[in-house]
Write an enzyme that holds these catalytic residues in place. Structure first.
Site, PDB file in Angstrom:
ATOM      1  N   ASP A  35      36.378  48.002  63.711  1.00 24.02           N
ATOM      2  CA  ASP A  35      37.530  48.633  63.066  1.00 24.02           C
ATOM      3  C   ASP A  35      38.530  49.097  64.124  1.00 24.02           C
ATOM      4  O   ASP A  35      39.744  48.980  63.934  1.00 24.02           O
ATOM      5  CB  ASP A  35      37.082  49.842  62.235  1.00 24.02           C
ATOM      6  CG  ASP A  35      36.322  49.416  60.987  1.00 24.02           C
ATOM      7  OD1 ASP A  35      36.147  48.185  60.809  1.00 24.02           O
ATOM      8  OD2 ASP A  35      35.905  50.300  60.219  1.00 24.02           O
ATOM      9  N   TYR A  59      40.547  46.241  65.378  1.00 24.66           N
ATOM     10  CA  TYR A  59      41.498  45.845  64.341  1.00 24.66           C
ATOM     11  C   TYR A  59      42.688  46.817  64.340  1.00 24.66           C
ATOM     12  O   TYR A  59      43.845  46.415  64.317  1.00 24.66           O
ATOM     13  CB  TYR A  59      40.796  45.828  62.984  1.00 24.66           C
ATOM     14  CG  TYR A  59      41.693  45.453  61.830  1.00 24.66           C
ATOM     15  CD1 TYR A  59      41.872  44.121  61.472  1.00 24.66           C
ATOM     16  CD2 TYR A  59      42.356  46.432  61.091  1.00 24.66           C
ATOM     17  CE1 TYR A  59      42.699  43.772  60.411  1.00 24.66           C
ATOM     18  CE2 TYR A  59      43.176  46.096  60.031  1.00 24.66           C
ATOM     19  CZ  TYR A  59      43.347  44.763  59.692  1.00 24.66           C
ATOM     20  OH  TYR A  59      44.162  44.419  58.647  1.00 24.66           O
ATOM     21  N   LYS A 110      31.510  39.240  34.954  1.00 28.37           N
ATOM     22  CA  LYS A 110      32.757  39.693  34.335  1.00 28.37           C
ATOM     23  C   LYS A 110      32.965  41.147  34.729  1.00 28.37           C
ATOM     24  O   LYS A 110      32.305  42.051  34.210  1.00 28.37           O
ATOM     25  CB  LYS A 110      32.671  39.557  32.819  1.00 28.37           C
ATOM     26  CG  LYS A 110      33.960  39.884  32.088  1.00 28.37           C
ATOM     27  CD  LYS A 110      33.852  39.485  30.616  1.00 28.37           C
ATOM     28  CE  LYS A 110      35.171  39.613  29.888  1.00 28.37           C
ATOM     29  NZ  LYS A 110      35.607  41.009  29.749  1.00 28.37           N
ATOM     30  N   LYS A 132      32.305  29.244  32.189  1.00 29.80           N
ATOM     31  CA  LYS A 132      33.433  28.315  32.049  1.00 29.80           C
ATOM     32  C   LYS A 132      32.944  26.886  32.231  1.00 29.80           C
ATOM     33  O   LYS A 132      32.091  26.631  33.082  1.00 29.80           O
ATOM     34  CB  LYS A 132      34.505  28.611  33.118  1.00 29.80           C
ATOM     35  CG  LYS A 132      35.103  30.007  33.008  1.00 29.80           C
ATOM     36  CD  LYS A 132      36.040  30.330  34.170  1.00 29.80           C
ATOM     37  CE  LYS A 132      36.552  31.766  34.016  1.00 29.80           C
ATOM     38  NZ  LYS A 132      37.289  32.236  35.195  1.00 29.80           N
ATOM     39  N   CYS A 163      13.707  85.955  31.989  1.00 30.32           N
ATOM     40  CA  CYS A 163      14.275  85.278  30.819  1.00 30.32           C
ATOM     41  C   CYS A 163      13.243  84.297  30.271  1.00 30.32           C
ATOM     42  O   CYS A 163      12.746  83.434  30.997  1.00 30.32           O
ATOM     43  CB  CYS A 163      15.556  84.547  31.219  1.00 30.32           C
ATOM     44  SG  CYS A 163      16.249  83.551  29.891  1.00 30.32           S
TER      45      CYS A 163
HETATM   46  S1  IVH Z   1      38.897  34.203  32.841  1.00 29.05           S
HETATM   47  C1  IVH Z   1      40.109  31.951  29.970  1.00 29.05           C
HETATM   48  N1  IVH Z   1      37.152  35.158  34.523  1.00 29.05           N
HETATM   49  O1  IVH Z   1      38.155  39.316  31.101  1.00 29.05           O
HETATM   50  C2  IVH Z   1      40.729  32.810  30.911  1.00 29.05           C
HETATM   51  N2  IVH Z   1      38.283  36.680  33.080  1.00 29.05           N
HETATM   52  O2  IVH Z   1      39.019  38.454  28.129  1.00 29.05           O
HETATM   53  C3  IVH Z   1      40.440  34.245  30.688  1.00 29.05           C
HETATM   54  N3  IVH Z   1      37.657  39.034  33.408  1.00 29.05           N
HETATM   55  O3  IVH Z   1      41.353  40.342  30.798  1.00 29.05           O
HETATM   56  C4  IVH Z   1      40.142  34.983  31.897  1.00 29.05           C
HETATM   57  N4  IVH Z   1      36.206  38.685  35.023  1.00 29.05           N
HETATM   58  O4  IVH Z   1      40.443  40.717  33.060  1.00 29.05           O
HETATM   59  C5  IVH Z   1      38.030  35.445  33.544  1.00 29.05           C
HETATM   60  N5  IVH Z   1      35.583  35.895  36.070  1.00 29.05           N
HETATM   61  C6  IVH Z   1      36.472  36.155  35.103  1.00 29.05           C
HETATM   62  C7  IVH Z   1      36.698  37.488  34.665  1.00 29.05           C
HETATM   63  C8  IVH Z   1      37.622  37.701  33.636  1.00 29.05           C
HETATM   64  C9  IVH Z   1      36.789  39.604  34.263  1.00 29.05           C
HETATM   65  C10 IVH Z   1      38.465  39.750  32.388  1.00 29.05           C
HETATM   66  C11 IVH Z   1      39.931  39.543  32.546  1.00 29.05           C
HETATM   67  C12 IVH Z   1      40.489  39.315  31.174  1.00 29.05           C
HETATM   68  C13 IVH Z   1      39.285  39.349  30.294  1.00 29.05           C
HETATM   69  C14 IVH Z   1      39.310  38.120  29.431  1.00 29.05           C
END
Ligand code: IVH
Length: 704
Positions: free
Chosen positions: A34, A37, A117, A294, A435
């Site tokens: 650090d 940097y 997520k 996905k 108490c």
């Molecule tokens: S994809 C299809 N990927 O989830 C595209 N969303 O309902 C939609 N989120 O508001 C988003 N992690 O903030 C995607 N790896 C991730 C995610 C993600 C969190 C949240 C995002 C969005 C909500 C979608």
């Protein structure tokens, strides 16, 4: 005009800083300290101060600059920011898979990318010719707000893109991802906020959103925000064919991408991934509310398309909720074993992740006041892992005006003694040692498994004995006779005999347990064992000075002072004398000979249920054999003792690190003895179990 060597030096410094940012935030593998940097940044700042005409907006020094805005401008997204359909079960996930398989054709191979997520907020950041030009919130998906000045302050968001391997930067790229706050950073921020008398946040998501929606970007800059990229919007000048390729490309450009993202080739692996993270969510440094699944191929994504703003090619597998909102009906105060007044929330019952919650902790007076929690409020309640549910904060927007602020009572709700709150402390106490509420809690703690382990006495019995005037303190337990139990429901002659025997046997417990059982504030069982090992008698500990205690590893000033204060109290001194008189052993026994046993210098961790002993008994055995008991498996662990239904995390970690596993028999052989005090498991029938390890509501009233 700046000399060319200065121009070159500035350019070189910027390149170096960007590369170190990349190593730090993206690769998680810094190669300088650090301080080094900081030295690079300092040199760059100084040169830029001398030659301000050379400052460019994408210089690493230019994260905070714009004056506070009056409001955020609206931004129309070039491509809508979609939302996700939810799967609440494995069945939902399979149904989604069957649907896309039908649409794509049963013979087509489908690969998936799975991503934690994160509970933060979605952001779209546009780069033109490699420079950050715009950052916008999601808003309603079509129109968001311009938060460019604020997003620029997030250290892990690059201001300029790092050229990829072929050296060609995209003409335009909109990077999408999540701005979030780690749980530890969130907690630290809340502490600072409360300390400064500022607003505290209900959860990391609100903290991240609140920090990003500051009109003054200097405030945003002071907040510990982070960014993970997970996708792209419009892109020009580069062709991306899949989600996996996109993530790799984003990493190359200098964006942090979640390291736990995987590409998986069949739905069973996807399900296993979802389930694994569901059970390990507490190990993540951030709040995750699910897994995003996905379809990897963009060609397949296009084929599947979007319906009603939700892509058919993605789904969010949701973890059970940990938070819910409900109404705060009342706040009641319970008195703990140290006399601490614990405010508890009485809630309109609410289901949180499959469990009905009707009360929750409110910690202390400051907690309630700093969050402005009022009776009648709609509140957010959180229930996570094994911890007691807590009220995290109110939703002031839906107040009706009928809500009432709450005050800590000025007198103990049980005995009526005026309460005290010491300066600099958040907790309020009932100072009355006699108490009845305190006495009952003290007895409950005294008899509990980790303490003196008196099987057959629970909260209800303790309360009755206190109410009958038979017990004023824990030493009185040792004066009980069969007659004391007369008329108590469920106490036949056999059970009375068992209880009295258990009380008698507890006189010879190891010193470590006695120290723990005394309930000295801030002294848990691990510290008690350390103190017993060091002092070898209660009198020696009672005469220890703060200075002396501070010399023991792991004891800080706060704990040292609380130990000395405990023994300085004449009431506690008198109790210790009384315990000696009734025959409780206050010296370390011959079995507590540390260091030279067969486990000297070794650390053992226990997981699962052992058949012939409780965990506490196993821990005693380890300590008696000179070993230490660890709570989690690390490189320093020497053995993992594995009982029935072991924790998968500990087991997996031990396997990863190559730590030897011991079953119960091997463990007993290793410690070289059969436990002298261990009750065969069968004798711990429910009837003889202390009632104290019962319900959540009971636990709520304890000092925790
Ligand atoms: S994809 C299809 N990927 O989830 C595209 N969303 O309902 C939609 N989120 O508001 C988003 N992690 O903030 C995607 N790896 C991730 C995610 C993600 C969190 C949240 C995002 C969005 C909500 C979608």
């Amino acid at each position: 005009m700046a000399p060319p060597e200065i121009v070159a030096r500035i350019e070189r410094l910027r390149e170096q800083i960007r590369e170190h940012n990349y190593r730090y935030y993206v690769l998680d593998a810094p190669i300088i300290s650090d301080a080094e940097y900081d030295a690079l940044m300092r040199e760059l700042r100084e040169l830029e101060a001398a030659y301000p005409e050379l400052i460019t907006p994408d210089s690493p020094t230019q994260r905070v600059g714009a004056p506070p805005a009056e409001r955020f401008a609206k931004v129309r997204h070039r491509e809508p920011m979609l939302s996700l359909a939810n799967a609440f079960s494995v069945d939902d996930l399979r149904a989604w898979y069957e649907r896309i398989r039908r649409l794509l054709g049963a013979e087509t191979a489908i690969a998936f990318v799975v991503e934690p997520k994160i509970d933060g907020l979605a952001i779209a950041i546009t780069y033109e010719d490699g420079r950050l030009v715009l950052a916008a919130t999601r808003g309603d998906g079509f129109t968001g707000e311009d938060v460019t000045a604020n997003v620029r302050t997030v250290p892990s968001v690059p201001l300029a893109l790092r050229p990829p391997a072929d050296g060609r930067l995209p003409r335009l790229i909109e990077v999408r991802g999540e701005i979030y706050m780690r749980i530890a950073d969130f907690e630290r921020l809340n502490e600072q906020q409360a300390h400064a008398g500022e607003k505290v946040f209900a959860n990391p998501r609100n903290a991240a959103a609140g920090s990003l929606r500051q009109l003054d970007s200097r405030i945003t800059a002071s907040r510990p925000l982070r960014f993970f990229a997970y996708g792209v919007g419009p892109v020009e000048g580069v062709t991306l064919r899949s989600q996996w390729e996109t993530l790799a490309y984003l990493r190359e450009l200098g964006f942090p991408v979640n390291p736990d993202i995987r590409r998986l080739e069949d739905i069973e692996a996807v399900i296993a991934y979802c389930q694994e993270w569901m059970s390990r969510r507490d190990q993540l440094p951030y709040e995750a509310d699910g897994v995003v699944v996905k379809v990897d191929s963009f060609a397949q994504q296009r084929e599947l398309g979007v319906v009603a703003r939700e892509p058919r090619w993605a789904i969010a597998f949701k973890f059970p909720a940990r938070e819910a909102t409900t109404r705060l009906l009342d706040i009641v105060v319970n008195v703990g074993r140290t006399g601490r007044l614990n405010p508890n929330a009485i809630l309109e019952p609410v289901n949180i992740g499959g469990v009905t919650v009707s009360n929750a902790t409110l910690h202390n007076e400051d907690y309630i006041v700093s969050r402005d929690i009022r009776i009648g409020d709609r509140v957010i309640v959180k229930r996570a892992g094994d911890v007691i549910p807590q009220v995290v904060g109110p939703i002031p927007e839906v107040r009706t005006g009928a809500e009432r602020p709450w005050r800590m009572p000025s007198a103990c709700p049980v005995c009526g003694t005026p309460v005290v709150r010491r300066p600099g402390e958040a907790d309020t106490y009932c100072p009355n040692r006699a108490c009845p509420a305190q006495t009952v809690r003290l007895i409950e703690h005294w008899v509990s498994q980790g303490a003196m382990d008196i099987v057959g006495l629970g909260e209800r019995q303790a309360r009755l004995l206190v109410e009958r005037g038979l017990i004023q303190d824990v030493a009185d337990l040792y004066t009980l006779t069969p007659a004391s139990f007369a008329g108590i429901e469920g106490y036949g002659p056999k059970r009375i005999q068992n209880v009295l025997q258990a009380i008698e046997a507890s006189k010879q417990r190891p010193l470590a347990r006695l120290i723990f059982a005394l309930g000295i504030p801030n002294v848990g069982s691990t510290l008690a064992a350390k103190l017993a090992e060091h002092y070898r008698s209660l009198d020696a500990l009672a005469n220890a000075s703060v200075q002396e205690l501070l010399a023991i590893e792991g004891i800080g000033p706060h704990v040292a002072e609380s130990i000395v204060a405990f023994f300085a109290d004449p009431d506690n001194r008198a109790l210790i004398e009384k315990l000696k008189r009734v025959g409780v052993r206050t010296e370390a026994g011959p079995e507590e000979t540390p260091r030279d046993g067969p486990l000297a210098g070794k650390t053992l961790v226990i997981t699962g249920t052992l058949a012939g002993m409780t965990r506490e008994e196993a821990a005693d055995l380890i300590r008696r054999a000179g070993g230490k008991v660890g709570s989690s498996v690390t490189r320093k662990t020497d053995y993992l003792v594995v009982g029935a239904e072991p924790g998968s995390a500990k087991l997996e970690k031990a396997r990863q690190l190559g730590i030897p596993l011991l079953d119960e028999q091997a463990f007993l052989r290793l410690v070289g003895e059969q436990p002298a005090e261990a009750l065969p498991r069968a004798e711990r029938t429910p009837e003889t179990m202390p009632a104290s390890d019962a319900t959540q509501a009971d636990q709520l009233r304890l000092d925790v």
